[in-house]
Each structure stands twice: as structure tokens, then as C-alpha cells.
Design a protein around this motif. Sequence first.
Motif, PDB file in Angstrom:
ATOM      1  N   ALA A 253       0.841  -1.193   0.000  1.00  0.00           N
ATOM      2  CA  ALA A 253       0.000   0.000   0.000  1.00  0.00           C
ATOM      3  C   ALA A 253       0.874   1.241   0.000  1.00  0.00           C
ATOM      4  CB  ALA A 253      -0.911   0.008   1.220  1.00  0.00           C
ATOM      5  N   VAL A 254       0.517   2.148  -0.875  1.00  0.00           N
ATOM      6  CA  VAL A 254       1.130   3.470  -0.858  1.00  0.00           C
ATOM      7  C   VAL A 254       0.018   4.422  -0.457  1.00  0.00           C
ATOM      8  CG1 VAL A 254       2.277   5.272  -2.196  1.00  0.00           C
ATOM      9  CG2 VAL A 254       2.782   2.870  -2.674  1.00  0.00           C
ATOM     10  N   THR A 255       0.251   5.159   0.611  1.00  0.00           N
ATOM     11  CA  THR A 255      -0.755   6.116   1.062  1.00  0.00           C
ATOM     12  C   THR A 255      -0.207   7.528   0.920  1.00  0.00           C
ATOM     13  OG1 THR A 255      -0.025   5.966   3.364  1.00  0.00           O
ATOM     14  CG2 THR A 255      -1.812   4.487   2.682  1.00  0.00           C
ATOM     15  N   TYR A 256      -1.129   8.442   0.727  1.00  0.00           N
ATOM     16  CA  TYR A 256      -0.790   9.852   0.555  1.00  0.00           C
ATOM     17  C   TYR A 256      -1.593  10.638   1.578  1.00  0.00           C
ATOM     18  CZ  TYR A 256       0.869   8.018  -3.912  1.00  0.00           C
ATOM     19  OH  TYR A 256       1.513   7.282  -4.880  1.00  0.00           O
ATOM     20  N   GLN A 257      -0.879  11.327   2.463  1.00  0.00           N
ATOM     21  CA  GLN A 257      -1.529  12.079   3.533  1.00  0.00           C
ATOM     22  C   GLN A 257      -0.985  13.500   3.545  1.00  0.00           C
ATOM     23  OE1 GLN A 257      -0.622   9.737   7.123  1.00  0.00           O
ATOM     24  NE2 GLN A 257      -0.272   8.048   5.711  1.00  0.00           N
ATOM     25  N   THR A 258      -1.693  14.357   4.244  1.00  0.00           N
ATOM     26  CA  THR A 258      -1.196  15.719   4.409  1.00  0.00           C
ATOM     27  C   THR A 258      -1.199  16.077   5.880  1.00  0.00           C
ATOM     28  OG1 THR A 258      -3.396  16.684   4.196  1.00  0.00           O
ATOM     29  CG2 THR A 258      -2.082  16.502   2.171  1.00  0.00           C
ATOM     30  N   GLU A 259      -0.336  16.991   6.207  1.00  0.00           N
ATOM     31  CA  GLU A 259      -0.325  17.536   7.556  1.00  0.00           C
ATOM     32  C   GLU A 259      -0.160  19.045   7.440  1.00  0.00           C
ATOM     33  OE1 GLU A 259       1.944  16.673  11.696  1.00  0.00           O
ATOM     34  OE2 GLU A 259       1.302  15.009  10.433  1.00  0.00           O
ATOM     35  N   GLY A 260      -1.265  19.754   7.568  1.00  0.00           N
ATOM     36  CA  GLY A 260      -1.237  21.213   7.554  1.00  0.00           C
ATOM     37  C   GLY A 260      -1.099  21.849   6.185  1.00  0.00           C
ATOM     38  N   VAL A 261      -1.216  21.055   5.137  1.00  0.00           N
ATOM     39  CA  VAL A 261      -1.146  21.589   3.771  1.00  0.00           C
ATOM     40  C   VAL A 261      -2.238  20.942   2.925  1.00  0.00           C
ATOM     41  CG1 VAL A 261       1.353  22.052   3.824  1.00  0.00           C
ATOM     42  CG2 VAL A 261       0.517  19.837   2.988  1.00  0.00           C
ATOM     43  N   LYS A 262      -2.500  21.554   1.784  1.00  0.00           N
ATOM     44  CA  LYS A 262      -3.474  21.001   0.840  1.00  0.00           C
ATOM     45  C   LYS A 262      -2.801  19.857   0.065  1.00  0.00           C
ATOM     46  CE  LYS A 262      -6.019  22.689  -3.191  1.00  0.00           C
ATOM     47  NZ  LYS A 262      -5.081  22.254  -4.225  1.00  0.00           N
ATOM     48  N   MET A 263      -3.551  18.803  -0.185  1.00  0.00           N
ATOM     49  CA  MET A 263      -3.022  17.665  -0.945  1.00  0.00           C
ATOM     50  C   MET A 263      -2.562  18.144  -2.321  1.00  0.00           C
ATOM     51  SD  MET A 263      -2.335  14.391  -1.132  1.00  0.00           S
ATOM     52  CE  MET A 263      -3.197  13.578   0.210  1.00  0.00           C
ATOM     53  N   PRO A 264      -1.320  17.825  -2.691  1.00  0.00           N
ATOM     54  CA  PRO A 264      -0.869  18.236  -4.028  1.00  0.00           C
ATOM     55  C   PRO A 264      -1.671  17.520  -5.111  1.00  0.00           C
ATOM     56  CG  PRO A 264       0.758  16.805  -3.002  1.00  0.00           C
ATOM     57  CD  PRO A 264      -0.304  17.073  -1.972  1.00  0.00           C
ATOM     58  N   ASP A 265      -1.720  18.142  -6.250  1.00  0.00           N
ATOM     59  CA  ASP A 265      -2.512  17.619  -7.362  1.00  0.00           C
ATOM     60  C   ASP A 265      -1.717  16.535  -8.091  1.00  0.00           C
ATOM     61  OD1 ASP A 265      -4.536  17.338  -9.187  1.00  0.00           O
ATOM     62  OD2 ASP A 265      -3.897  19.038 -10.418  1.00  0.00           O
ATOM     63  N   ILE A 266      -1.722  15.339  -7.508  1.00  0.00           N
ATOM     64  CA  ILE A 266      -1.024  14.223  -8.152  1.00  0.00           C
ATOM     65  C   ILE A 266      -2.032  13.129  -8.469  1.00  0.00           C
ATOM     66  CG2 ILE A 266       1.270  14.616  -7.153  1.00  0.00           C
ATOM     67  CD1 ILE A 266       0.607  12.478  -5.069  1.00  0.00           C
ATOM     68  N   LYS A 267      -1.738  12.397  -9.511  1.00  0.00           N
ATOM     69  CA  LYS A 267      -2.581  11.257  -9.877  1.00  0.00           C
ATOM     70  C   LYS A 267      -2.092  10.072  -9.055  1.00  0.00           C
ATOM     71  CE  LYS A 267      -3.651  12.792 -14.548  1.00  0.00           C
ATOM     72  NZ  LYS A 267      -2.815  13.913 -14.943  1.00  0.00           N
ATOM     73  N   LYS A 268      -2.811   9.780  -7.993  1.00  0.00           N
ATOM     74  CA  LYS A 268      -2.338   8.789  -7.021  1.00  0.00           C
ATOM     75  C   LYS A 268      -2.167   7.399  -7.623  1.00  0.00           C
ATOM     76  CE  LYS A 268      -4.259  11.375  -3.211  1.00  0.00           C
ATOM     77  NZ  LYS A 268      -5.436  11.549  -2.406  1.00  0.00           N
ATOM     78  N   ARG A 269      -3.133   6.953  -8.393  1.00  0.00           N
ATOM     79  CA  ARG A 269      -3.045   5.598  -8.955  1.00  0.00           C
ATOM     80  C   ARG A 269      -1.835   5.475  -9.885  1.00  0.00           C
ATOM     81  NH1 ARG A 269      -8.177   4.843 -10.863  1.00  0.00           N
ATOM     82  NH2 ARG A 269      -8.829   4.255  -8.803  1.00  0.00           N
ATOM     83  N   GLU A 270      -1.679   6.456 -10.773  1.00  0.00           N
ATOM     84  CA  GLU A 270      -0.551   6.426 -11.711  1.00  0.00           C
ATOM     85  C   GLU A 270       0.777   6.581 -10.977  1.00  0.00           C
ATOM     86  OE1 GLU A 270      -3.318   8.186 -12.204  1.00  0.00           O
ATOM     87  OE2 GLU A 270      -3.894   8.216 -14.318  1.00  0.00           O
ATOM     88  N   THR A 271       0.791   7.439  -9.975  1.00  0.00           N
ATOM     89  CA  THR A 271       2.020   7.658  -9.204  1.00  0.00           C
ATOM     90  C   THR A 271       2.419   6.384  -8.469  1.00  0.00           C
ATOM     91  OG1 THR A 271       1.527  10.013  -8.981  1.00  0.00           O
ATOM     92  CG2 THR A 271       3.102   9.085  -7.414  1.00  0.00           C
ATOM     93  N   THR A 272       1.453   5.712  -7.882  1.00  0.00           N
ATOM     94  CA  THR A 272       1.729   4.459  -7.173  1.00  0.00           C
ATOM     95  C   THR A 272       2.268   3.406  -8.141  1.00  0.00           C
ATOM     96  OG1 THR A 272       0.078   4.931  -5.478  1.00  0.00           O
ATOM     97  CG2 THR A 272       0.680   2.605  -5.795  1.00  0.00           C
ATOM     98  N   GLU A 273       1.683   3.319  -9.311  1.00  0.00           N
ATOM     99  CA  GLU A 273       2.138   2.349 -10.319  1.00  0.00           C
ATOM    100  C   GLU A 273       3.577   2.672 -10.745  1.00  0.00           C
ATOM    101  OE1 GLU A 273       1.779  -1.114 -12.348  1.00  0.00           O
ATOM    102  OE2 GLU A 273       0.347  -0.281 -10.910  1.00  0.00           O
ATOM    103  N   TRP A 274       3.850   3.943 -10.927  1.00  0.00           N
ATOM    104  CA  TRP A 274       5.201   4.394 -11.290  1.00  0.00           C
ATOM    105  C   TRP A 274       6.200   4.021 -10.190  1.00  0.00           C
ATOM    106  CZ3 TRP A 274       7.234   9.498  -9.443  1.00  0.00           C
ATOM    107  CH2 TRP A 274       8.507   9.772  -9.951  1.00  0.00           C
TER     108      TRP A 274
END
Length: 137
Positions: free
Chosen positions: A2-23
Motif C-alpha cells: 500500500a502506498v498512502t498519501y496524507q497531508t499535515e497542515g497543507v493542501k493535498m498536491p494535485d497528483i494522480k495517485k493511482r498512476e504515481t503508485t504504479e510508477w
Amino acid sequence: MAVTYQTEGVKMPDIKKRETTEWIKNVAASYGKRLGEIAYIFCSDEKILEVNRQYLQHDYYTDIITFDYCQGDRLSGDLFISLDTIRTNAEQFGAAYDDELHRVIIHGILHLCGINDKGPGEREIMEEAENKALAMR
């Protein structure tokens, strides 16, 4: 895995999570590694400075801090990324924000794969590995 993407005190960056995880998975595989639990924590400069001081006793800002929990060929870790520093570095290097963000995202994975960047000649090896990984996007 599992690759998770979280934020702490900032807005989530505009990344394509599924494609980024596959990469990320493909880059890891190119080093003979498999993904375990990878947590990206996007944060501010203040947060990364706090983490740097608390866990590494370093009193400076940085773009990424990678905590390595790897076991064998399975990559696991917590990767804190300062979006403030990403923005500053992108401006400083004349790079697109998205490109710099992905460079740092993969930089942490490359550390988990065993590539260092602190010793003599290691920075160049890391940059080459980053460029190779970015070309796989």
C-alpha cells in the motif's frame, strides 16, 4: 502493498495517485524491490523542520525526510515531503513544480532502494537514478 498519501497542515498536491503508485512500483521493481507500506506525508516547512529536529537532530529545512522500515526486498517507510521547499526549489532550479514534486517523491524511494546522496560522488549517482526514474513516468 500500500502506498498512502496524507497531508499535515497543507493542501493535498494535485497528483494522480493511482498512476504515481504504479510508477513507484515500477521504479522499485527496476531495483529488484517490492512495495510494502509506503506513507507519503506532505507537509509544510515548519513540520519538516520539527521532524528533522526531533528525529534526526538536524536544525534545517529540507525537501524530504525518509524513515526506512524496509525488510529484505520489501520497501517500507514514512516519507515526509515539504511542499514549501518543493515550491522554493522548483523556482530556484527553474523546474516545473510538478516535475520537482515527482523528483522528490521518487528520491525517497531511491533512498529506500539503497541509493545514498551524502558521500563523494553519490549526489551524481542519485541524480542519474532520479532522471532514469522520471523517464519511466
